[in-house]
Design a protein around this motif. Sequence first.
Motif, mmCIF file in Angstrom:
data_model
loop_
_atom_site.group_PDB
_atom_site.id
_atom_site.type_symbol
_atom_site.label_atom_id
_atom_site.label_comp_id
_atom_site.label_asym_id
_atom_site.label_seq_id
_atom_site.Cartn_x
_atom_site.Cartn_y
_atom_site.Cartn_z
ATOM 1 N N ASP A 1 0.808 -1.219 0.000
ATOM 2 C CA ASP A 1 0.000 0.000 0.000
ATOM 3 C C ASP A 1 0.840 1.267 0.000
ATOM 4 O O ASP A 1 0.291 2.371 0.064
ATOM 5 N N GLU A 2 2.142 1.122 -0.062
ATOM 6 C CA GLU A 2 3.007 2.302 0.006
ATOM 7 C C GLU A 2 2.797 3.237 -1.188
ATOM 8 O O GLU A 2 2.845 4.453 -1.049
ATOM 9 N N TRP A 3 2.497 2.724 -2.364
ATOM 10 C CA TRP A 3 2.287 3.585 -3.537
ATOM 11 C C TRP A 3 1.054 4.462 -3.363
ATOM 12 O O TRP A 3 1.007 5.579 -3.848
ATOM 13 N N LEU A 4 0.042 3.944 -2.625
ATOM 14 C CA LEU A 4 -1.142 4.764 -2.370
ATOM 15 C C LEU A 4 -0.779 5.973 -1.518
ATOM 16 O O LEU A 4 -1.223 7.109 -1.786
ATOM 17 N N ILE A 5 0.008 5.751 -0.491
ATOM 18 C CA ILE A 5 0.400 6.832 0.401
ATOM 19 C C ILE A 5 1.291 7.818 -0.341
ATOM 20 O O ILE A 5 1.150 9.028 -0.204
ATOM 21 N N ARG A 6 2.186 7.322 -1.169
ATOM 22 C CA ARG A 6 3.149 8.181 -1.845
ATOM 23 C C ARG A 6 2.487 9.043 -2.933
ATOM 24 O O ARG A 6 2.784 10.235 -3.064
ATOM 25 N N TYR A 7 1.609 8.443 -3.756
ATOM 26 C CA TYR A 7 1.090 9.157 -4.919
ATOM 27 C C TYR A 7 -0.308 9.727 -4.729
ATOM 28 O O TYR A 7 -0.706 10.663 -5.437
ATOM 29 N N CYS A 8 -1.097 9.174 -3.840
ATOM 30 C CA CYS A 8 -2.473 9.632 -3.696
ATOM 31 C C CYS A 8 -2.749 10.378 -2.393
ATOM 32 O O CYS A 8 -3.826 10.899 -2.192
ATOM 33 N N GLY A 9 -1.780 10.416 -1.519
ATOM 34 C CA GLY A 9 -2.016 10.973 -0.190
ATOM 35 C C GLY A 9 -1.685 12.365 -0.016
ATOM 36 O O GLY A 9 -1.426 13.336 -0.477
#
Length: 64
Positions: free
Chosen positions: A56-64
Amino acid sequence: MTHRTEARTTPQDPAEAAALRRDRFGSLPERIRPQDTVETRPATVPDPARDAYNPDEWLIRYCG
């Protein structure tokens, strides 16, 4: 091509030549087991941070 600086001498007596051959080639070298001819090591040092993947790290990095 090799260059030899020493004069080669060969024995004239066939018995002497046979004795020299027997001394040099009379026995086989010591046998080497196939297990002793291979070395296994990891190609790189394991990186503990690489194995700590968060899907889920890509969600935090790009969408957060």
